[in-house]
Design a protein around this motif. Structure first.
Motif, mmCIF file in Angstrom:
data_model
loop_
_atom_site.group_PDB
_atom_site.id
_atom_site.type_symbol
_atom_site.label_atom_id
_atom_site.label_comp_id
_atom_site.label_asym_id
_atom_site.label_seq_id
_atom_site.Cartn_x
_atom_site.Cartn_y
_atom_site.Cartn_z
ATOM 1 N N ASP A 443 16.627 19.135 -16.119
ATOM 2 C CA ASP A 443 15.949 20.416 -15.918
ATOM 3 C C ASP A 443 14.830 20.584 -16.944
ATOM 4 O O ASP A 443 15.028 20.356 -18.147
ATOM 5 C CB ASP A 443 16.957 21.560 -16.035
ATOM 6 C CG ASP A 443 16.398 22.873 -15.523
ATOM 7 O OD1 ASP A 443 15.564 23.468 -16.233
ATOM 8 O OD2 ASP A 443 16.783 23.313 -14.423
ATOM 9 N N LYS A 444 13.658 21.026 -16.501
ATOM 10 C CA LYS A 444 12.483 21.132 -17.366
ATOM 11 C C LYS A 444 12.299 22.526 -17.954
ATOM 12 O O LYS A 444 11.361 22.748 -18.730
ATOM 13 C CB LYS A 444 11.224 20.756 -16.566
ATOM 14 C CG LYS A 444 11.269 19.366 -15.953
ATOM 15 C CD LYS A 444 11.401 18.273 -17.015
ATOM 16 C CE LYS A 444 11.388 16.884 -16.376
ATOM 17 N NZ LYS A 444 11.583 15.811 -17.393
ATOM 18 N N SER A 445 13.152 23.462 -17.617
ATOM 19 C CA SER A 445 12.990 24.832 -18.098
ATOM 20 C C SER A 445 13.112 24.874 -19.614
ATOM 21 O O SER A 445 13.898 24.132 -20.216
ATOM 22 C CB SER A 445 14.046 25.741 -17.475
ATOM 23 O OG SER A 445 13.967 25.728 -16.066
ATOM 24 N N MET A 446 12.362 25.787 -20.224
ATOM 25 C CA MET A 446 12.417 25.911 -21.668
ATOM 26 C C MET A 446 13.773 26.456 -22.109
ATOM 27 O O MET A 446 14.309 26.052 -23.139
ATOM 28 C CB MET A 446 11.296 26.843 -22.144
ATOM 29 C CG MET A 446 11.257 27.066 -23.637
ATOM 30 S SD MET A 446 9.862 28.107 -24.095
ATOM 31 C CE MET A 446 10.272 28.450 -25.802
ATOM 32 N N ILE A 447 14.321 27.372 -21.332
ATOM 33 C CA ILE A 447 15.609 27.986 -21.662
ATOM 34 C C ILE A 447 16.561 27.815 -20.488
ATOM 35 O O ILE A 447 16.222 28.176 -19.348
ATOM 36 C CB ILE A 447 15.448 29.493 -21.983
ATOM 37 C CG1 ILE A 447 14.512 29.684 -23.177
ATOM 38 C CG2 ILE A 447 16.803 30.123 -22.269
ATOM 39 C CD1 ILE A 447 14.163 31.145 -23.455
ATOM 40 N N ILE A 448 17.724 27.255 -20.752
ATOM 41 C CA ILE A 448 18.828 27.267 -19.786
ATOM 42 C C ILE A 448 19.794 28.347 -20.251
ATOM 43 O O ILE A 448 20.355 28.253 -21.352
ATOM 44 C CB ILE A 448 19.520 25.906 -19.689
ATOM 45 C CG1 ILE A 448 18.553 24.858 -19.135
ATOM 46 C CG2 ILE A 448 20.768 26.002 -18.828
ATOM 47 C CD1 ILE A 448 19.142 23.462 -19.034
ATOM 48 N N TRP A 449 19.952 29.341 -19.437
ATOM 49 C CA TRP A 449 20.741 30.524 -19.799
ATOM 50 C C TRP A 449 22.009 30.552 -18.957
ATOM 51 O O TRP A 449 21.976 30.852 -17.768
ATOM 52 C CB TRP A 449 19.910 31.777 -19.576
ATOM 53 C CG TRP A 449 20.546 33.045 -20.073
ATOM 54 C CD1 TRP A 449 21.775 33.185 -20.603
ATOM 55 C CD2 TRP A 449 19.946 34.341 -20.078
ATOM 56 N NE1 TRP A 449 22.017 34.484 -20.942
ATOM 57 C CE2 TRP A 449 20.894 35.225 -20.637
ATOM 58 C CE3 TRP A 449 18.719 34.851 -19.671
ATOM 59 C CZ2 TRP A 449 20.656 36.583 -20.776
ATOM 60 C CZ3 TRP A 449 18.477 36.201 -19.817
ATOM 61 C CH2 TRP A 449 19.428 37.057 -20.373
ATOM 62 N N ARG A 450 23.105 30.225 -19.573
ATOM 63 C CA ARG A 450 24.397 30.285 -18.868
ATOM 64 C C ARG A 450 24.950 31.697 -18.965
ATOM 65 O O ARG A 450 25.179 32.206 -20.059
ATOM 66 C CB ARG A 450 25.389 29.288 -19.460
ATOM 67 C CG ARG A 450 25.201 27.851 -18.980
ATOM 68 C CD ARG A 450 26.420 27.014 -19.280
ATOM 69 N NE ARG A 450 26.303 25.641 -18.828
ATOM 70 C CZ ARG A 450 26.660 25.198 -17.619
ATOM 71 N NH1 ARG A 450 27.165 26.065 -16.741
ATOM 72 N NH2 ARG A 450 26.538 23.928 -17.296
ATOM 73 N N ARG A 451 25.186 32.303 -17.819
ATOM 74 C CA ARG A 451 25.756 33.647 -17.760
ATOM 75 C C ARG A 451 27.233 33.536 -17.385
ATOM 76 O O ARG A 451 27.603 32.794 -16.486
ATOM 77 C CB ARG A 451 25.025 34.494 -16.707
ATOM 78 C CG ARG A 451 23.512 34.533 -16.871
ATOM 79 C CD ARG A 451 23.107 35.483 -17.969
ATOM 80 N NE ARG A 451 23.510 36.845 -17.699
ATOM 81 C CZ ARG A 451 22.754 37.728 -17.021
ATOM 82 N NH1 ARG A 451 21.558 37.367 -16.556
ATOM 83 N NH2 ARG A 451 23.181 38.949 -16.822
ATOM 84 N N PHE A 452 28.078 34.297 -18.073
ATOM 85 C CA PHE A 452 29.517 34.256 -17.831
ATOM 86 C C PHE A 452 29.984 35.650 -17.406
ATOM 87 O O PHE A 452 30.648 36.365 -18.148
ATOM 88 C CB PHE A 452 30.251 33.782 -19.087
ATOM 89 C CG PHE A 452 29.956 32.357 -19.458
ATOM 90 C CD1 PHE A 452 30.729 31.327 -18.963
ATOM 91 C CD2 PHE A 452 28.878 32.045 -20.273
ATOM 92 C CE1 PHE A 452 30.448 30.008 -19.292
ATOM 93 C CE2 PHE A 452 28.593 30.744 -20.616
ATOM 94 C CZ PHE A 452 29.377 29.715 -20.126
ATOM 95 N N ASP A 453 29.575 36.022 -16.186
ATOM 96 C CA ASP A 453 29.850 37.368 -15.680
ATOM 97 C C ASP A 453 31.049 37.416 -14.736
ATOM 98 O O ASP A 453 31.426 38.495 -14.271
ATOM 99 C CB ASP A 453 28.611 37.911 -14.946
ATOM 100 C CG ASP A 453 27.388 37.947 -15.848
ATOM 101 O OD1 ASP A 453 27.574 38.185 -17.060
ATOM 102 O OD2 ASP A 453 26.271 37.721 -15.356
ATOM 103 N N LYS A 454 31.636 36.261 -14.447
ATOM 104 C CA LYS A 454 32.766 36.227 -13.514
ATOM 105 C C LYS A 454 34.013 36.778 -14.194
ATOM 106 O O LYS A 454 34.113 36.842 -15.415
ATOM 107 C CB LYS A 454 33.027 34.787 -13.064
ATOM 108 C CG LYS A 454 31.823 34.092 -12.445
ATOM 109 C CD LYS A 454 31.465 34.671 -11.108
ATOM 110 C CE LYS A 454 30.309 33.885 -10.475
ATOM 111 N NZ LYS A 454 29.882 34.465 -9.191
#
Length: 633
Positions: A443-454
């Motif tokens: 992945d080339k995105s500057m930020i990989i943001w893992r969300r833990f909303d489950k």
């Protein structure tokens, strides 16, 4: 016929050569094939249990949480402390410490009381033999000697730090601190016209003290000395030095300063007549300037100033310094998940999963230093937010061994960058742990943001490293060490006993009361039973440190008739209102006092226990009950 007969030996020789060549080539091909298979399938050992074992443990828990917790507080500086080939045995052999997998229970009244899954390595470990003892290290021992097989009762071995070298002092059973006159260490002095006065700055004084220390303190490695200064009497000198314990895997240095009484021997030589105890050389202790103190965050000024502090600690928050530096980075950002306010085992297991993924993706991990301490470790029996990661763990070492940025600094730089630039930063939001690290690798995105909303357990960080990801993500255990401030307390307790003590780990609390699961534990850990069992293992009037979760201080009074008993509460002044720990954490916490909580107690008890000459465990040694309950042995 004649031609055929003549050619027959030649044909036989040629066939023999062909057969030998074919066999040799076949062996070579088979060897290459086997080497390739081993190279592909080999997994280096993890510091704890295997991934398969952990997967089994997690799946056995219906809600996938770490509800049961019976671990010792083990971190990166403890792992890999495998026994090596035994050194020459002293007369009274102390015992070999087993591999680091032997996990005693948490050892404070508010620490963990129930059984728990221990995160850990690939290599299976041997079960310890009764009554583990640790001998000192032979100077010829090395890591290359390899781990020793399963230890039987009273088997002796040595432990060596990977940082120890053959040049380190040879090891033997340390004797009393005060040296006998017949054994006094002598070094030639510059002048002895006036034998009532000792010139502490003379080189011969320091050489005599060094020789004395090396001879008497075999369990520590002396790293550097300061020039001795005058003591309270003309024949006394105070000196300070840096050292580390041989059983600790980290590079960290600790300090001690002692007072030595010196005299003159034959031929005008210096000799150490005797030495006083831990931190007795107060004239050699130097105050630190205020400029050495660290603030809580960049730009913030501490509200309190301490006179002394450990200059080996650097808790400052790293900053990127410029918008260009921020833009050139790539980041892995985990939002707060269901692990928050769970017990510390789960917090560590999840944090190391996140750090392992960041390393796999070659990204900087955005780290939240705020910790919520589980009710298992608090005196209020309620979850307590607002704790700082640096209270418990070594942030300096983590900064040096992993690429991290503090969350508040990261969010500030992100906001500032977007305010000054029209182009938005590319962000990849990942809303489920089922998106694997392998899928994010390119992945080339500057930020990989893992969300833990489950809902739980789908919002636990450690689930990112489950299943197939476990083959790719390696948790960086060596990046996580206990706080240097906590370890200073450990060193002080060990030092006050001159590093010459034995220890017993006595687990009581809720387990002793639960006679259905542990039917014999309460009786087997009674004072009468302890006296009976320890007398056959530990010599009378030895220093005996008791690591325990028993809340009643006087419970072990019966043992005081046989041993010099030490409990953690005997050293309350080390974290009291006038201690270095109190003042330094006060600065770190913005002027608000920090409570020495149950998890900190467990950390200290664990490390003091590991440094003992002889170590006796509750399970396997004091009781026949199984560690995790009936029918689980």
């Amino acid at each position: 016929m004649k031609d055929n007969n003549n050619s027959s030996p030649d044909l036989i020789g040629q066939n023999a050569i062909k057969i030998i060549s074919n066999v040799g080539f076949s062996i070579f091909v088979f060897s290459v094939l086997m080497f390739t298979i081993v190279a592909i399938t080999y997994q280096p050992p993890d510091p704890w249990e295997s991934s398969r074992a952990l997967t089994k443990v997690f799946t056995e828990v219906s809600n996938a949480t770490f509800q049961i917790d019976n671990s010792v507080v083990k971190t990166g500086e403890d792992v890999g402390m495998e026994p090596v080939s035994p050194a020459a045995a002293p007369e009274n052999p102390p015992v070999a410490r087993p591999g680091p997998v032997q996990e005693p229970e948490a050892v404070s009244p508010s620490a963990f009381d129930g059984p728990v899954a221990q995160p850990g390595p690939s290599a299976p470990r041997a079960q310890p033999g009764p009554f583990e003892k640790t001998g000192d290290v032979s100077p010829s021992a090395s890591i290359a000697d390899g781990p020793v097989a399963r230890l039987g009762p009273f088997e002796k071995t040595g432990l060596v730090s990977p940082f120890a070298s053959p040049a380190d002092a040879p090891v033997a059973q340390p004797g009393p601190l005060v040296e006998k006159p017949s054994e006094s260490v002598s070094i030639a002095s510059d002048s002895c016209d006036d034998k009532s006065v000792v010139n502490c700055s003379a080189p011969g004084v320091l050489r005599a003290i060094k020789k004395f220390n090396v001879k008497r303190f075999r369990s520590i490695v002396f790293l550097e000395y300061q020039t001795p200064v005058n003591g309270s009497n003309p024949n006394e000198c105070d000196v300070t030095w840096r050292y580390r314990n041989r059983k600790e895997r980290s590079w960290r240095k600790y300090r001690d300063f002692r007072r030595f009484k010196l005299g003159y021997g034959e031929n005008c030589t210096y000799k150490v007549v005797n030495a006083k105890g831990w931190h007795s050389g107060v004239n050699a202790r130097r105050p630190r300037s205020q400029s050495q103190l660290n603030g809580t965050r960049k730009g913030e000024k501490p509200k309190i100033v301490t006179t002394f502090r450990d200059d080996q600690i650097n808790d400052t928050i790293p900053v990127m310094g410029s918008g260009t530096g921020f833009r050139n980075g790539k980041y892995l950002y985990y939002s707060r998940g269901g692990d928050y306010c769970k017990n510390m085992n789960q917090y560590i297991w999840s944090l190391l999963c996140a750090l392992g993924e960041a390393r796999y993706l070659n990204r900087t991990f955005v780290m939240d230093l705020n910790v919520c301490l589980s009710s298992k470790h608090t005196s209020s029996n309620r979850d307590e937010e607002g704790k700082d990661f640096r209270f418990y763990f070594d942030f300096e070492h983590l900064k040096e061994s992993a690429s991290i940025v503090e969350e508040q600094e990261f969010l500030k730089d992100w906001k500032r960058f977007e305010k000054n630039h029209k182009k938005k930063i590319p962000v990849r939001k990942v809303t489920t742990y089922k998106v694997t690290p392998m899928q994010l690798k390119n992945d080339k995105s500057m930020i990989i943001w893992r969300r833990f909303d489950k809902p739980e357990p789908g919002n636990y960080w450690y689930r990112v490293c489950e299943n197939q990801a476990a083959n790719y993500i390696k948790r960086p255990w060596q990046s996580l060490w206990k706080s240097k401030r906590i370890m200073n307390i450990v060193s002080e307790i060990s030092g006050q006993m001159d590093w010459d003590y034995d220890a017993v780990h006595v687990i009581r609390g809720e387990k002793a009361q639960n006679k259905v699961v542990w039917p014999h534990l309460n009786e087997d850990t009674s004072p009468e039973s302890l006296v009976s069992k320890l007398q056959g293992v530990i010599q009378p009037w030895r220093n005996l440190y008791i690591a325990t979760n028993e809340p009643f201080y006087n419970y072990f009074d019966r043992l005081r008739s046989y041993y010099k008993v030490h409990l953690l509460d005997d050293y309350k002044e080390l974290w009291g209102g006038k201690s270095e720990w109190y003042n330094e954490t006060l600065v770190l916490n913005g002027g608000r006092p920090v409570v020495f909580d149950g998890y900190m107690r467990a950390e200290v008890d664990t490390e003091v226990l590991y440094r003992a000459k002889t170590r006796v465990e509750t399970f396997y040694n004091l009781t026949k009950d199984c560690k995790d309950g009936i029918h689980t042995c």
